[in-house]
Structures are given as C-alpha cells and as structure tokens.
Enzyme design. Structure first.
Site, PDB file in Angstrom:
ATOM      1  N   GLU A  78       0.837  -1.210   0.000  1.00 16.28           N
ATOM      2  CA  GLU A  78       0.000   0.000   0.000  1.00 16.28           C
ATOM      3  C   GLU A  78       0.870   1.257   0.000  1.00 16.28           C
ATOM      4  O   GLU A  78       0.880   2.051   0.930  1.00 16.28           O
ATOM      5  CB  GLU A  78      -0.960  -0.013   1.194  1.00 16.28           C
ATOM      6  CG  GLU A  78      -1.977  -1.153   1.126  1.00 16.28           C
ATOM      7  CD  GLU A  78      -3.014  -1.084   2.220  1.00 16.28           C
ATOM      8  OE1 GLU A  78      -4.197  -1.321   1.939  1.00 16.28           O
ATOM      9  OE2 GLU A  78      -2.644  -0.787   3.381  1.00 16.28           O
ATOM     10  N   GLU A 126      -6.775  -6.436  -1.842  1.00 16.14           N
ATOM     11  CA  GLU A 126      -7.210  -6.460  -0.442  1.00 16.14           C
ATOM     12  C   GLU A 126      -8.656  -6.003  -0.348  1.00 16.14           C
ATOM     13  O   GLU A 126      -8.993  -4.902  -0.815  1.00 16.14           O
ATOM     14  CB  GLU A 126      -6.372  -5.525   0.434  1.00 16.14           C
ATOM     15  CG  GLU A 126      -5.037  -6.057   0.882  1.00 16.14           C
ATOM     16  CD  GLU A 126      -4.454  -5.212   2.008  1.00 16.14           C
ATOM     17  OE1 GLU A 126      -5.226  -4.739   2.861  1.00 16.14           O
ATOM     18  OE2 GLU A 126      -3.225  -5.025   1.993  1.00 16.14           O
TER      19      GLU A 126
END
Length: 267
Positions: free
Chosen positions: A70, A176
C-alpha cells in the site's frame, strides 16, 4: 511448499519494514537506518534477491510479487516518502524489481504488482500511476485495496476501475478487501451491508459482480485480507470464534461447479 501441494498460487508482499507497513506508516528497518538512498537501494536489491533465491531453490518461486505494501505514500520513510521524494521512491522500487529479476534464474518472471490502497480514489489513483509510469519502471499489475468504511461506496470503486482500465495498459486486481461478520466498523453509521455472516456474503458477491460488470480482460479478480486473520481483526475473516467456516467461504463455488464428468461428479 505445502500450499503449492494443494494447488495454491503465491503472492509475496514485501513490506520492507520490521513490522507492518501501510499508508500511515512505512517504518524503515532498524538495520537500514541512516543509509544514503544509493546504499538503501542496494540493500533493497540484495534483500529481495536473496529471498527470491531461497524460494526458487525450494521450488516455490512466487507467481506474483508486490514491491511494497500500500505504497500510496511511498515506502521506507523518510527516504522514500511521497509526495516529496518521488525520485527516491522510484529508485527503491526499481531496486526491488531488479532483485526479483536477478534471482529468478530460468523461472518465469513473477507478475510485479504496485499497490495503491484507496480503491475508490479515481483521481488520486490515476495521478499516482501516471507519475509512477513517468519513471519507465517495468511492472505488470495495478493492485488496489477496498474497505468500504475507509474507501467509499461501490459506485466510486467501479468508477476508479473504469478509469484505470481506460488509462493504463496494466492488469488490475483487488488485492485487499474484507467485510465484518459481526458489528465492528459502523457503530455510529448505517452500514452498506449488515455486519452479519449474511451481510458479509452479500458484500463479497456485490464486489465480485462489480468487477464482472466491467467488460475488460485486464480485471483479474479478488483477494480477501484475510480469511484466517486472528485477534482483533477476526471479524473480517472467514471463520467464527470457534473456528467454524462462515458462509462467505462458498461465494465463489458457483464459478467452479457446473459441468459433470462421466461419473456424475463435478468436472
């Protein structure tokens, strides 16, 4: 090795940190503190190369590798923190990719993913990948996170998918996502789906249908983070407190069951 025996594929996600790395924290490993960007990039290269070599020698080289977790705000802070240090972030990411390539030997090159967490942020995601691609770093897949209590609704998520599909020649994966099977995130707000086992099923079905509704071969699928999660995040998993599987575990069955073989069993 055991997972491979069961037919699983393998995504290796490098955090390049001593603990969790995410958009709010990208802690540089203690052993790498104080290094210049050049030495830090060499450390990223060697670490990545060494780990891929171990997996290759064990016969389980990953099918996919994520360079940083991320990384909307960069990684290895403060050296690679964005938006102020794009040159450094690009150098560090390129070092990780080069480490994968240096270690894979004659094995097929793993799919290289670059992960942006804000799955509903159409403008931000486009700006991030446009800037990243200006460095001509070879990668294969755009990875997104989508958690509705943080990232927005499904219409916003779909708009981002359409934008990325239109503007980039890269595959796209929702790497995710999750939803809770018991009340957890919406104490003071109306949830888009009930935080129940049934609501968890409805959420995943809706997310999957959103991806399927986009007529593009670049859209590659969904990863749930994570089915076997323990501790305080267990309500996002696929199992209740007693370890019993919840209904969400069967959402994708209808896509693999269908035609029967000659003995009347699923083919």
């Amino acid at each position: 090795q055991e997972a491979k025996e069961y037919g699983f594929k393998f995504l290796l996600d490098y955090h390049y940190a001593d603990s969790w790395a995410d958009p709010g924290k990208q802690p540089i490993p203690a052993a790498w503190e104080g290094l210049s960007v050049e030495v830090l990039a060499d450390s990223v290269f060697e670490y990545t190369k060494n780990t891929i070599e171990v997996f290759r020698e064990a016969g389980v080289i990953p099918e996919m590798v994520q360079i940083g977790n991320e990384t909307r705000n960069g990684m290895l802070w403060p050296t690679g923190k964005l938006p102020d240090n794009w040159d450094n972030y690009a150098k560090l990411t390129k070092a990780g990719i080069d480490g994968v390539d240096a270690a894979r030997g004659q094995e097929a090159r793993p799919i290289i993913m670059i992960h942006y967490d804000q799955g509903s942020d159409k403008d931000g995601a486009r700006a991030f990948y446009e800037k990243f691609e200006s460095y001509n770093i070879p990668y294969d897949m755009i990875g997104l996170s989508y958690y509705p209590w943080w990232h927005g609704n499904l219409l916003e998520f779909r708009a981002n998918l359409l934008s990325l599909d239109r503007h980039f020649d890269k595959d796209i994966m929702l790497v995710e996502t999750a939803y809770n099977w018991r009340p957890s995130e919406y104490d003071n707000a109306r949830p888009p789906y009930p935080e129940t086992p049934e609501g968890q099923v409805e959420f995943l079905e809706s997310v999957n249908e959103t991806l399927l509704s986009i007529n593009s071969e670049k859209i590659k699928g969904i990863m749930w983070w994570e089915p076997a999660v323990m501790g305080g995040l267990r309500s996002r998993g696929f199992f209740d407190d007693d370890g019993n599987a919840l209904p969400v575990i069967n959402v994708f069955d209808k896509y693999r069951l269908g035609r029967l073989d000659n003995e009347g069993m699923p083919d």
